[in-house]
Design a protein around this motif. Structure first.
Motif, PDB file in Angstrom:
ATOM      1  N   ALA A 112       0.819  -1.249   0.100  1.00 29.49           N
ATOM      2  CA  ALA A 112       0.095   0.166   0.141  1.00 29.49           C
ATOM      3  C   ALA A 112       0.967   0.807   0.124  1.00 29.49           C
ATOM      4  CB  ALA A 112      -0.926  -0.239   1.214  1.00 29.49           C
ATOM      5  N   VAL A 113       0.528   2.495  -0.759  1.00 27.15           N
ATOM      6  CA  VAL A 113       1.055   3.551  -0.756  1.00 27.15           C
ATOM      7  C   VAL A 113       0.157   4.570  -0.258  1.00 27.15           C
ATOM      8  CG1 VAL A 113       2.037   5.461  -2.111  1.00 27.15           C
ATOM      9  CG2 VAL A 113       2.619   2.910  -2.601  1.00 27.15           C
ATOM     10  N   ILE A 114       0.591   5.392   0.933  1.00 30.54           N
ATOM     11  CA  ILE A 114      -0.280   6.321   1.464  1.00 30.54           C
ATOM     12  C   ILE A 114       0.417   7.749   1.283  1.00 30.54           C
ATOM     13  CG2 ILE A 114      -1.560   6.942   3.752  1.00 30.54           C
ATOM     14  CD1 ILE A 114      -1.221   4.134   4.450  1.00 30.54           C
TER      15      ILE A 114
ATOM     16  N   THR B 107      -5.008   8.335  -0.053  1.00 36.26           N
ATOM     17  CA  THR B 107      -4.681   9.783   0.476  1.00 36.26           C
ATOM     18  C   THR B 107      -5.475  10.203   1.642  1.00 36.26           C
ATOM     19  OG1 THR B 107      -4.439  11.860  -0.531  1.00 36.26           O
ATOM     20  CG2 THR B 107      -6.280  10.608  -1.336  1.00 36.26           C
ATOM     21  N   PHE B 108      -5.073  11.184   2.084  1.00 40.45           N
ATOM     22  CA  PHE B 108      -5.964  12.061   2.998  1.00 40.45           C
ATOM     23  C   PHE B 108      -6.464  13.453   2.531  1.00 40.45           C
ATOM     24  CE2 PHE B 108      -4.076   8.952   5.888  1.00 40.45           C
ATOM     25  CZ  PHE B 108      -4.475   9.133   7.208  1.00 40.45           C
ATOM     26  N   LEU B 109      -7.379  13.721   3.544  1.00 40.69           N
ATOM     27  CA  LEU B 109      -8.045  15.148   3.379  1.00 40.69           C
ATOM     28  C   LEU B 109      -8.101  15.694   4.538  1.00 40.69           C
ATOM     29  CD1 LEU B 109      -9.326  17.189   1.414  1.00 40.69           C
ATOM     30  CD2 LEU B 109     -11.511  16.165   1.936  1.00 40.69           C
ATOM     31  N   HIS B 110      -7.707  16.954   4.902  1.00 42.64           N
ATOM     32  CA  HIS B 110      -7.416  17.362   6.219  1.00 42.64           C
ATOM     33  C   HIS B 110      -8.428  18.631   6.468  1.00 42.64           C
ATOM     34  CE1 HIS B 110      -3.798  15.179   7.181  1.00 42.64           C
ATOM     35  NE2 HIS B 110      -3.636  15.182   6.008  1.00 42.64           N
TER      36      HIS B 110
ATOM     37  N   ARG C 238     -10.432  10.911  -7.512  1.00 38.91           N
ATOM     38  CA  ARG C 238     -10.968   9.364  -7.790  1.00 38.91           C
ATOM     39  C   ARG C 238      -9.802   8.354  -8.354  1.00 38.91           C
ATOM     40  NH1 ARG C 238     -14.474  13.752 -10.137  1.00 38.91           N
ATOM     41  NH2 ARG C 238     -16.609  13.452  -9.388  1.00 38.91           N
ATOM     42  N   LYS C 239      -8.760   8.732  -8.364  1.00 39.24           N
ATOM     43  CA  LYS C 239      -7.669   7.642  -8.681  1.00 39.24           C
ATOM     44  C   LYS C 239      -7.236   6.798  -7.588  1.00 39.24           C
ATOM     45  CE  LYS C 239      -5.455   9.734 -12.848  1.00 39.24           C
ATOM     46  NZ  LYS C 239      -6.581  11.016 -12.970  1.00 39.24           N
ATOM     47  N   PHE C 240      -7.639   7.302  -6.217  1.00 38.60           N
ATOM     48  CA  PHE C 240      -7.172   6.489  -5.068  1.00 38.60           C
ATOM     49  C   PHE C 240      -8.522   5.482  -4.745  1.00 38.60           C
ATOM     50  CE2 PHE C 240      -4.292  10.275  -4.717  1.00 38.60           C
ATOM     51  CZ  PHE C 240      -3.277   9.557  -4.145  1.00 38.60           C
TER      52      PHE C 240
ATOM     53  N   PRO D 197     -20.102  13.038  -4.910  1.00 36.03           N
ATOM     54  CA  PRO D 197     -21.001  11.713  -4.595  1.00 36.03           C
ATOM     55  C   PRO D 197     -20.564  10.414  -4.696  1.00 36.03           C
ATOM     56  CG  PRO D 197     -22.154  13.066  -5.802  1.00 36.03           C
ATOM     57  CD  PRO D 197     -21.044  13.840  -5.615  1.00 36.03           C
ATOM     58  N   ASP D 198     -19.904  10.165  -5.852  1.00 35.64           N
ATOM     59  CA  ASP D 198     -19.487   8.816  -6.290  1.00 35.64           C
ATOM     60  C   ASP D 198     -18.443   8.269  -5.555  1.00 35.64           C
ATOM     61  OD1 ASP D 198     -18.103  11.177  -7.847  1.00 35.64           O
ATOM     62  OD2 ASP D 198     -16.878   9.743  -8.527  1.00 35.64           O
ATOM     63  N   LEU D 199     -17.749   9.103  -4.868  1.00 35.92           N
ATOM     64  CA  LEU D 199     -16.602   8.482  -3.872  1.00 35.92           C
ATOM     65  C   LEU D 199     -17.303   7.760  -2.423  1.00 35.92           C
ATOM     66  CD1 LEU D 199     -13.844  11.052  -4.123  1.00 35.92           C
ATOM     67  CD2 LEU D 199     -14.375   8.942  -5.356  1.00 35.92           C
ATOM     68  N   LYS D 200     -18.496   7.704  -2.539  1.00 38.62           N
ATOM     69  CA  LYS D 200     -19.337   7.380  -1.351  1.00 38.62           C
ATOM     70  C   LYS D 200     -18.765   6.168  -0.486  1.00 38.62           C
ATOM     71  CE  LYS D 200     -23.811   6.050   0.880  1.00 38.62           C
ATOM     72  NZ  LYS D 200     -25.263   5.805   0.283  1.00 38.62           N
ATOM     73  N   ASN D 201     -18.423   5.082  -1.262  1.00 39.94           N
ATOM     74  CA  ASN D 201     -17.806   4.068  -0.655  1.00 39.94           C
ATOM     75  C   ASN D 201     -16.314   4.060  -0.417  1.00 39.94           C
ATOM     76  OD1 ASN D 201     -20.340   2.680  -0.763  1.00 39.94           O
ATOM     77  ND2 ASN D 201     -20.161   2.043  -2.663  1.00 39.94           N
TER      78      ASN D 201
END
Length: 219
Positions: A85-87, A117-120, A138-140, A159-163
């Motif tokens: 995994a790459v973070i 990835t992260f979102l702060h 969307r690539k993650f 909203p497409d990233l819900k899951n």
């Protein structure tokens, strides 16, 4: 530190700075080349950087202002090997800002089964809500939001990233914080002291402190 007994961890920091001494032994450090370092250096900090990297920084910054940073960042994202995994622990800056290579390096600089990835911050307000960054997220395989509210704001735009969005609280060394909280930070011993440390930015909510302090004084 908590993950070290279970995983072999490699760390790529474009700029380690003061945290270098705090990185535990046993973590393999990936050294960034000059072309990667320039994304985190101001013009006054380029001494010691190779001439080619310095020229690339100036040309890349100009290119990014006009066309966006996708091409120059794709060119310098590096090749770091293969991982489970790459973070990326950073959220991306604006599409025309020549800084913060973490997400591009995670996507294109290493092979892995999972990309995270992260979102702060509030994605709709911090300055990164553009077509380029929406495409990046969307690539993650997973996006870790530091609070439910942060995740909900991202969902309001995508909203497409819900899951794919998960809440992961900020990692805090609570023992160290509690120890340092006992230190005397002013001569006003015996009185309640409130300390906040943050950037002077609107999303930090500093303006809310003014009426709060006034209310405390009245009570």
């Amino acid at each position: 530190r908590e993950m070290m007994p279970y995983y072999d961890i490699s760390l790529l920091a474009m700029r380690e700075g003061e945290i270098s001494a705090e990185i535990p032994e046993g973590i393999r450090r990936i050294t960034p080349n000059d072309f990667m370092k320039i994304t985190e250096l101001s013009r006054g900090e380029l001494h010691g950087i190779s001439l080619g990297a310095r020229l690339f920084r100036y040309l890349g910054a100009i290119w990014s202002k006009i066309f966006g940073k996708r091409l120059p960042f794709r060119l310098i994202s590096g090749k770091h090997g293969t991982f489970d995994a790459v973070i990326s622990f950073c959220q991306p800056s604006g599409a025309k800002s020549f800084c913060n290579l973490a997400n591009e390096s995670a996507l294109w600089g290493a092979k892995s089964t999972k990309k995270v990835t992260f979102l702060h911050a509030d994605f709709t307000k911090y300055g990164g809500n553009d077509a380029y960054n929406r495409s990046l997220y969307r690539k993650f395989d997973a996006v870790c939001a530091v609070s439910d509210a942060v995740g909900e704001q991202l969902l309001s735009v995508m909203p497409d990233l819900k899951n794919n969005i998960f809440t992961i609280r900020n990692f805090l060394d609570t023992a160290d914080i509690l120890q340092k909280s006992e230190a005397v930070i002013s001569p006003l011993s015996g009185e309640i002291k409130i300390l906040t440390v943050c950037r002077l930015e609107a999303e930090k909510g500093l303006f809310r402190c003014i009426p709060m302090m006034k209310a405390c004084e009245k009570q």
